[in-house]
Design an enzyme around this catalytic site. Structure first.
Site, mmCIF file in Angstrom:
data_model
loop_
_atom_site.group_PDB
_atom_site.id
_atom_site.type_symbol
_atom_site.label_atom_id
_atom_site.label_comp_id
_atom_site.label_asym_id
_atom_site.label_seq_id
_atom_site.Cartn_x
_atom_site.Cartn_y
_atom_site.Cartn_z
ATOM 1 N N ASP A 224 -76.064 23.321 -61.015
ATOM 2 C CA ASP A 224 -76.584 23.565 -62.218
ATOM 3 C C ASP A 224 -75.622 24.815 -62.769
ATOM 4 O OD1 ASP A 224 -77.364 23.177 -64.631
ATOM 5 O OD2 ASP A 224 -79.319 22.941 -64.192
HETATM 6 C C1 BGC Z 1 -78.868 22.364 -67.636
HETATM 7 C C2 BGC Z 1 -78.055 21.141 -67.095
HETATM 8 C C3 BGC Z 1 -76.890 21.072 -67.911
HETATM 9 C C4 BGC Z 1 -76.017 22.348 -67.822
HETATM 10 C C5 BGC Z 1 -74.601 22.300 -68.529
HETATM 11 C C6 BGC Z 1 -78.010 23.781 -67.496
HETATM 12 O O1 BGC Z 1 -78.564 24.784 -68.367
HETATM 13 O O2 BGC Z 1 -79.955 22.630 -66.590
HETATM 14 O O3 BGC Z 1 -78.826 20.021 -67.231
HETATM 15 O O4 BGC Z 1 -76.101 20.112 -67.815
HETATM 16 O O5 BGC Z 1 -76.716 23.597 -68.356
HETATM 17 O O6 BGC Z 1 -75.036 22.519 -70.062
#
Ligand code: BGC
Length: 661
Positions: A224
């Site tokens: 993530d």
């Molecule tokens: C989120 C993800 C997301 C990523 C990119 C993170 O903060 O938890 O679900 O895909 O950001 O935006």
């Protein structure tokens, strides 16, 4: 394979383990293609930086219904359609991987991100996620199954340890991933949190031992965004790609390699997977087959089947005629597009307000009027009292339900509750439409109104689909993919918000309806519940034994109403007497049947080994305990229409001793 690991220098390989910037992968000095990843589950959210001004903008896209609403359709074909529709927009915008879907289990309704997740039930979540992934990837666009795992709260998501026992992990929190993995997502995204004290991003037990070795996942594991603490430990745990770009990642991994903490084989294993993945981004792309208009139509179609009719006293819906007041502020706004954060899609579509759509559909028979300046209370109450029916659109929206924070309670904002109560006092025929992304406590007003419709975070097609349902142009068929409790305190985690250090999963496997049913707690609207304008009868249940642990369960469902409709039937299993504590019943299959008025159909569902098993920690495997099992066919988890008992007898050598001395 086109991209040969031998062409890469060690430094190029190490650089490839980390993003080039926010959304792209490195190219090894041009030897590899440029690959772009973008959010997210509810439509494309591509963030682009203006190279001159540095300003970040979001590409306009179709705002599809949010995942929680897809879940309320209980329809894998619609989940597939949703995925394929979003993928077309990815293709048009040169996006190689859609960072979706999320299958985290809804453990508490407080979780700010529940609108992005499917369900409190792993079987339902996994089945729909699998179809969604198949839809996206049918277009040659990759997906990212996320957030692996146990990110069930947003509060302190980047610093809290989810502390869970293994049986609970295996039975509740992993199966949705396990099922969705059958669709072979190109990437899996690890979560931010720690799991039992070790960051998910460097948790070898979760990533290598379970995800790869046990579940057979050979695709790319991506972090993530900023979830990696120690780059080399993440690589060691088999995490291939650290996103986004981190200035110290390269040095961190290189130093670990030079110190002998990380071997070239371990680095090469990641690179090999990354190269195979990059190859797919170049070879599997299909052509775009939908226009912008068709994508909008797909959005409307899905919402129509995801709307849940929760209450309909005196058959007040569908609306037919008379003076109809539409109020409450959530009928002519774009706010209802979705919850906040990385899943929020920027759409150009300007929905026609609900009152205009109702007027169009009802024609001369009705006089539909609205207060276009919402919450001008005196005026709204006056209009409301003059109407034959008042339709109130209320909700939460992206300022209350969003990524990165949890709700503090699950009631509607107090002014909205008061508005409903005061309207209901003035008009006995009040209908409430909920634009919420997660379960709410409706107890302050539900008994005072005639009908309740859960629209949800419906995206740009919401108002059209809602108008079709409210006027009977379409018959409601959605059912709840999560329980609506009477109040927050009744839920397994109550009003606890987390302490920022660790989150103990003390309720074990008793999550969602498994909790409420086992505790025999009253709920407001149960899991699997939803009304229709038709009525259905269930009859003639048959169980065909295919093997000691495989069964085909069939029955007849009849539409005894006077409109064409669809019914979602659910198959639950209860272990009648077990040596471990088991939920009262668990969902094992479901089927949606389309029935013309008066029509009957024979439908069947299936049970297999896993349908009866629990995870035995001492045996380190799924285990069935010999004995009786109830097979339950329900219109909801609390409305069991047919049931039969079967006995399973596996060889004694596969059993524990069951009797006491
Ligand atoms: C989120 C993800 C997301 C990523 C990119 C993170 O903060 O938890 O679900 O895909 O950001 O935006």
């Amino acid at each position: 394979m086109k991209y040969d690991i031998k062409q890469l220098t060690l430094d190029e390989k190490l650089a490839l383990l980390c993003g080039k910037d926010g959304w792209r992968l490195e190219t090894a000095n041009g030897k590899l293609p440029s690959v772009w990843l973008s959010d997210g589950p509810n439509g494309l959210r591509k963030r682009v930086k203006n190279e001159e001004t540095g300003e970040l903008t979001t590409v306009k896209a179709t705002a599809m219904p949010n995942i929680h609403l897809i879940a309320n359709t209980w329809d894998p074909e619609l989940a597939y359609l949703d995925g394929a529709t979003i993928a077309d927009e990815c293709l048009e915008n040169d996006v190689d991987v859609l960072l979706a879907p999320g299958v985290n289990i809804k453990r508490t309704p407080l979780c700010g991100r529940n609108f992005e997740y499917f369900s409190e039930d792993p079987y339902l979540a996994g089945t729909l996620a699998k179809a969604y992934i198949e839809g996206v990837q049918s277009k040659g666009v990759g997906t990212s199954l996320k957030h692996y795992c146990l990110n069930n709260r947003e509060f302190c998501r980047t610093c809290q340890s989810s502390e869970v026992d293994e049986r609970t992990l295996r039975e509740i929190y992993l199966p949705a991933f396990e099922i969705a993995l059958q669709a072979k997502p190109w990437t899996v995204m690890c979560s931010y949190n720690l799991v039992n004290g070790v960051w998910a991003s460097e948790n070898k037990w979760l990533l290598q031992d379970i995800l790869r070795d046990e579940f057979g996942y050979d695709g790319v594991i991506v972090s993530d965004w900023n979830a990696v603490r120690s780059g080399w430990r993440a690589v060691k745990a088999s995490l291939d790609l650290c996103m986004p770009y981190r200035f110290n990642h390269f040095e961190n991994v290189k130093t670990a390699y030079e110190n002998g903490w990380l071997t070239e084989e371990e680095i090469d294993a990641c690179i090999t997977r990354l190269l195979a993945f990059m190859e797919k981004t170049q070879t599997q792309k299909q052509s775009v087959t939908t226009t912008k208009e068709q994508r909008h139509e797909n959005a409307v179609k899905i919402v129509r089947e995801g709307i849940v009719l929760m209450k309909n006293d005196d058959g007040i819906l569908p609306l037919k005629q008379g003076n109809i007041f539409v109020g409450g502020g959530w009928f002519n706004t774009c706010n209802a597009y979705g919850g906040g954060g990385s899943a929020y899609v920027q759409s150009e579509y300007l929905p026609q307000p609900l009152h205009e759509q109702l007027a169009e559909r009802l024609g001369d028979k009705a006089n539909v009027f609205a207060d276009v300046l919402p919450f001008m209370l005196r005026q709204e109450y006056e209009l409301c009292s003059r109407a034959d029916v008042a339709v109130l659109c209320v909700g939460t929206g992206k300022n209350i339900e969003f990524e990165g924070g949890d709700r503090t309670d699950i009631r509607l904002p107090i002014e909205q509750e008061e508005f409903i109560v005061n309207c209901a006092k003035r008009n006995p025929n009040t209908v409430v439409v909920l634009n919420t992304g997660s379960a709410i406590d409706v107890s302050a007003w539900v008994d005072k109104v005639k009908a309740v419709v859960l629209l949800g975070f419906a995206g740009e097609g919401g108002m059209e689909a809602l108008a079709d349902i409210l006027t009977g142009k379409a018959c409601p068929c959605g059912k709840l993919s999560e329980t609506f409790p009477v109040c927050l305190e009744d839920t397994p985690t109550g009003s606890a918000h987390g302490n920022g250090f660790y989150e103990r999963y003390d309720e074990g496997v008793f999550v969602g309806y498994r909790w409420f049913d086992s505790k025999e707690k009253q709920v407001q609207f149960p899991f699997g519940y939803g009304l229709s304008y038709a009525k259905f009868e269930y009859s003639d249940m048959q169980i065909k034994k295919l093997s000691e642990t495989d069964y085909e369960v069939s029955f007849t469902v009849t539409n005894v109403g006077d409109c064409d409709a669809k019914e979602i039937s659910q198959l639950y299993v209860r272990d009648v007497c077990a040596m471990v504590s088991r939920p009262d019943k668990e969902l094992k299959d479901f089927v949606k049947t389309s029935l013309k008025a008066g029509e009957s159909k024979r439908v069947s569902m299936n049970l297999n080994y896993r349908s009866f098993a629990f995870y035995s920690v001492p045996l380190k495997k799924w285990h069935i305990e010999n004995g009786d099992f109830d097979i339950l066919i329900g219109a909801s988890s609390r409305d069991i229409r047919l049931q039969r008992r079967i006995e399973i007898t596996l060889p004694e050598t596969e059993q524990y001793t069951k009797t006491a001395l």
